[in-house]
Design a protein around this motif. Structure first.
Motif, short mmCIF file in Angstrom:
data_model
loop_
_atom_site.label_atom_id
_atom_site.label_comp_id
_atom_site.label_asym_id
_atom_site.label_seq_id
_atom_site.Cartn_x
_atom_site.Cartn_y
_atom_site.Cartn_z
N LYS A 7 0.87 -1.17 0.00
CA LYS A 7 0.00 0.00 0.00
C LYS A 7 0.90 1.22 0.00
O LYS A 7 1.40 1.65 1.04
N ASP A 8 1.17 1.75 -1.16
CA ASP A 8 2.10 2.88 -1.28
C ASP A 8 1.41 3.97 -2.08
O ASP A 8 1.76 4.26 -3.22
N TYR A 9 0.41 4.58 -1.50
CA TYR A 9 -0.35 5.58 -2.19
C TYR A 9 0.32 6.93 -2.11
O TYR A 9 0.77 7.35 -1.05
N GLN A 10 0.38 7.62 -3.24
CA GLN A 10 1.00 8.93 -3.27
C GLN A 10 0.09 9.95 -2.60
O GLN A 10 -1.10 10.02 -2.89
N ASN A 11 0.66 10.70 -1.67
CA ASN A 11 -0.07 11.74 -0.96
C ASN A 11 -1.32 11.20 -0.25
O ASN A 11 -2.30 11.90 -0.06
N GLY A 12 -1.26 9.90 0.08
CA GLY A 12 -2.38 9.30 0.79
C GLY A 12 -3.59 9.01 -0.07
O GLY A 12 -4.63 8.60 0.45
N PHE A 13 -3.49 9.19 -1.38
CA PHE A 13 -4.64 8.96 -2.26
C PHE A 13 -4.71 7.50 -2.69
O PHE A 13 -3.73 6.93 -3.19
N ASP A 14 -5.86 6.89 -2.49
CA ASP A 14 -6.10 5.51 -2.87
C ASP A 14 -6.86 5.49 -4.19
O ASP A 14 -8.04 5.84 -4.23
N PRO A 15 -6.22 5.11 -5.32
CA PRO A 15 -6.90 5.15 -6.61
C PRO A 15 -8.02 4.13 -6.74
O PRO A 15 -8.82 4.21 -7.67
N SER A 16 -8.08 3.16 -5.81
CA SER A 16 -9.14 2.16 -5.87
C SER A 16 -10.35 2.55 -5.03
O SER A 16 -11.36 1.83 -5.04
N ALA A 17 -10.28 3.68 -4.32
CA ALA A 17 -11.41 4.11 -3.50
C ALA A 17 -12.59 4.52 -4.38
O ALA A 17 -12.41 4.99 -5.51
N LEU A 18 -13.79 4.32 -3.87
CA LEU A 18 -14.97 4.75 -4.61
C LEU A 18 -14.91 6.24 -4.88
O LEU A 18 -14.71 7.03 -3.95
N PRO A 19 -15.08 6.67 -6.13
CA PRO A 19 -15.04 8.11 -6.41
C PRO A 19 -16.23 8.82 -5.79
O PRO A 19 -17.33 8.26 -5.73
N PRO A 20 -16.03 10.06 -5.34
CA PRO A 20 -17.12 10.81 -4.69
C PRO A 20 -18.04 11.51 -5.68
O PRO A 20 -18.79 12.40 -5.29
N PHE A 21 -17.97 11.13 -6.95
CA PHE A 21 -18.79 11.75 -7.99
C PHE A 21 -19.39 10.67 -8.88
O PHE A 21 -18.92 9.52 -8.87
N LYS A 22 -20.40 11.03 -9.61
CA LYS A 22 -21.05 10.12 -10.55
C LYS A 22 -20.65 10.50 -11.97
O LYS A 22 -20.21 11.62 -12.24
N ILE A 23 -20.82 9.54 -12.87
CA ILE A 23 -20.46 9.81 -14.26
C ILE A 23 -21.33 10.92 -14.85
O ILE A 23 -20.88 11.68 -15.72
N ALA A 24 -22.55 11.06 -14.36
CA ALA A 24 -23.42 12.13 -14.85
C ALA A 24 -22.85 13.50 -14.53
O ALA A 24 -23.06 14.47 -15.29
N GLU A 25 -22.12 13.61 -13.41
CA GLU A 25 -21.51 14.90 -13.05
C GLU A 25 -20.38 15.25 -14.02
O GLU A 25 -20.18 16.42 -14.35
N ILE A 26 -19.64 14.25 -14.45
CA ILE A 26 -18.58 14.50 -15.43
C ILE A 26 -19.21 14.93 -16.75
O ILE A 26 -18.78 15.89 -17.38
N ARG A 27 -20.23 14.20 -17.16
CA ARG A 27 -20.92 14.52 -18.41
C ARG A 27 -21.46 15.95 -18.40
O ARG A 27 -21.33 16.69 -19.38
N ALA A 28 -22.04 16.34 -17.28
CA ALA A 28 -22.64 17.67 -17.18
C ALA A 28 -21.60 18.77 -17.25
O ALA A 28 -21.90 19.90 -17.67
N ALA A 29 -20.35 18.47 -16.84
CA ALA A 29 -19.29 19.48 -16.85
C ALA A 29 -18.73 19.73 -18.24
O ALA A 29 -18.08 20.76 -18.48
N ILE A 30 -18.96 18.82 -19.17
CA ILE A 30 -18.40 18.93 -20.52
C ILE A 30 -19.33 19.78 -21.39
O ILE A 30 -20.54 19.51 -21.47
N PRO A 31 -18.82 20.84 -22.02
CA PRO A 31 -19.67 21.71 -22.86
C PRO A 31 -20.43 20.93 -23.92
O PRO A 31 -19.92 19.95 -24.48
N LYS A 32 -21.63 21.35 -24.20
CA LYS A 32 -22.50 20.61 -25.12
C LYS A 32 -21.91 20.51 -26.52
O LYS A 32 -22.10 19.51 -27.23
N HIS A 33 -21.18 21.56 -26.94
CA HIS A 33 -20.66 21.50 -28.31
C HIS A 33 -19.57 20.44 -28.48
O HIS A 33 -19.25 20.06 -29.60
N CYS A 34 -18.99 19.97 -27.37
CA CYS A 34 -17.97 18.92 -27.45
C CYS A 34 -18.54 17.59 -27.92
O CYS A 34 -17.80 16.70 -28.35
N TRP A 35 -19.85 17.44 -27.85
CA TRP A 35 -20.49 16.21 -28.27
C TRP A 35 -20.89 16.24 -29.74
O TRP A 35 -21.29 15.22 -30.30
N VAL A 36 -20.76 17.41 -30.37
CA VAL A 36 -21.22 17.56 -31.75
C VAL A 36 -20.21 16.96 -32.72
O VAL A 36 -19.01 17.26 -32.67
#
Length: 371
Positions: A7-36
């Motif tokens: 267990k050698d996590y950089q800066n105490g960050f565990d990449p296998s931990a459950l993310p505190p966000f949902k994929i819908a939040e990522i989608r919503a952050a991306i400008p609409k024209h990026c999907w065109v």
């Protein structure tokens, strides 16, 4: 259950931990024209690449000099790889909203570099749908410890000694990876559903036509000239393909997880991918190194990936790993490739969250002994 050597996590960050966000939040952050998807813009990249390829061929045949051939091989092999990336966009449907246009352009581009378009498209879709899953992923899937130990020494050496893994792609198309069966050319392979068999047959026929054309050309311009004009660039393209796809999912300075069972989700699997910087080559191969957002949202055209990634980064936080900046030539990536291939040998047979372990007996590896 988590299986990891250390267990050698950089800066105490565990990449296998459950993310505190949902994929819908990522989608919503991306400008609409990026999907065109703009088919004319997509076709302009095809035209650009085809013109460069044609110009390089004309120059190589004109000069026909051993001073120029090595330059040509590297440049043309890189352009073949760029063509693969555009065909890859067709396979994802990010090239245009027209399935017919995607299929026509995809077949032309991929067949020209001996890739069966639909056969690859379907297996690559499986990769995206199961990214980061030990058993169900399709691209550079980790070997389990029991499967690793069942391999003969020659197979282990070939898989974990550079440059052999960087020449694997054509063999993967025919036989897939160790532990998996089937062929991208066989419509009855377990890669494909019954309703996809006709498409696979069409792609295999297109591949066969291109291969037959190459055989015919070898009788006209001589096999040696064909090798110099097409054969060697083809293998440079293969090395690009294997290098880039491997580094999308391996070789980060911090070990990243692989998942099974209830621990796997589409979001967690996608967050194990890694962005890479190739310097000025980013533009040539259509920003394929901007890969995390692409894996989560493969519908986004390649020409919007950088903007979409910048918009998504505040949501991703530490789950986004900033790529190391490249110099004029991305030699910095070789250290990650060499380190990963020499240490990332297998994952545990048990556990729903696992990390790569090392075989200290392979290539005199000094890594931690597996249990």
């Amino acid at each position: 259950m988590v299986v990891q050597e250390e267990k050698d996590y950089q800066n105490g960050f565990d990449p296998s931990a459950l993310p505190p966000f949902k994929i819908a939040e990522i989608r919503a952050a991306i400008p609409k024209h990026c999907w065109v998807k703009n088919p004319w813009r997509s076709l302009s990249y095809v035209l650009r690449d085809v013109l460069v390829i044609a110009a390089l061929m004309v120059a190589a045949i004109h000069f026909n000099s051993w001073y120029f051939w090595p330059i040509y091989w590297v440049a043309q092999g890189t352009m073949f790889w760029a063509v693969f990336v555009l065909g890859h966009d067709c396979g994802h449907g990010s090239f245009s909203n027209s399935p017919m246009l995607n299929s026509i352009v995809g077949h032309i581009l991929h067949s020209s570099i001996l890739v069966p378009y639909h056969g690859w498209r379907i297996s690559h879709r499986t990769h995206h749908q199961n990214h980061g899953h030990v058993e169900n992923d399709e691209s550079w899937v980790p070997l389990t410890e029991s499967l690793y130990k069942s391999l003969d020494n020659v197979t282990r050496m070939m898989r974990f000694t550079v440059p052999f893994p960087m020449l694997a792609y054509p063999f993967y198309l025919w036989r897939r990876s160790p532990g998996k069966v089937g062929s991208h050319f066989n419509p009855y392979s377990n890669l494909f559903a019954p309703n996809e068999r006709k498409e696979v047959v069409i792609s295999t026929i297109c591949w066969s036509m291109m291969f037959s054309l190459l055989l015919y050309l070898s009788t006209i311009i001589s096999p040696i000239l064909l090798l110099k004009v097409y054969g060697i660039p083809y293998w440079i393209n293969v090395m690009w393909l294997d290098l880039v796809t491997y580094l999308h999912h391996h070789g980060y300075k911090q070990k990243l997880p692989w998942y099974r069972g209830k621990e796997w989700s589409y979001l967690r699997g996608g967050l194990t991918t890694v962005d890479r910087d190739y310097g000025w080559i980013n533009n040539i191969h259509h920003d394929i190194g901007t890969h995390v957002v692409h894996h989560l949202f493969p519908q986004i055209p390649h020409y919007h990936l950088i903007e979409a990634t910048q918009a998504a980064k505040p949501v991703l936080g530490e789950y986004y790993r900033e790529p190391e900046k490249s110099g004029p030539v991305p030699f910095h990536l070789m250290k990650y490739l060499m380190q990963s291939i020499s240490t990332d040998h297998f994952v545990s047979d048990a556990g729903d969250i696992v990390f790569y372990q090392s075989d200290p007996g392979l290539n005199n590896n000094s890594g931690t002994k597996s249990e």
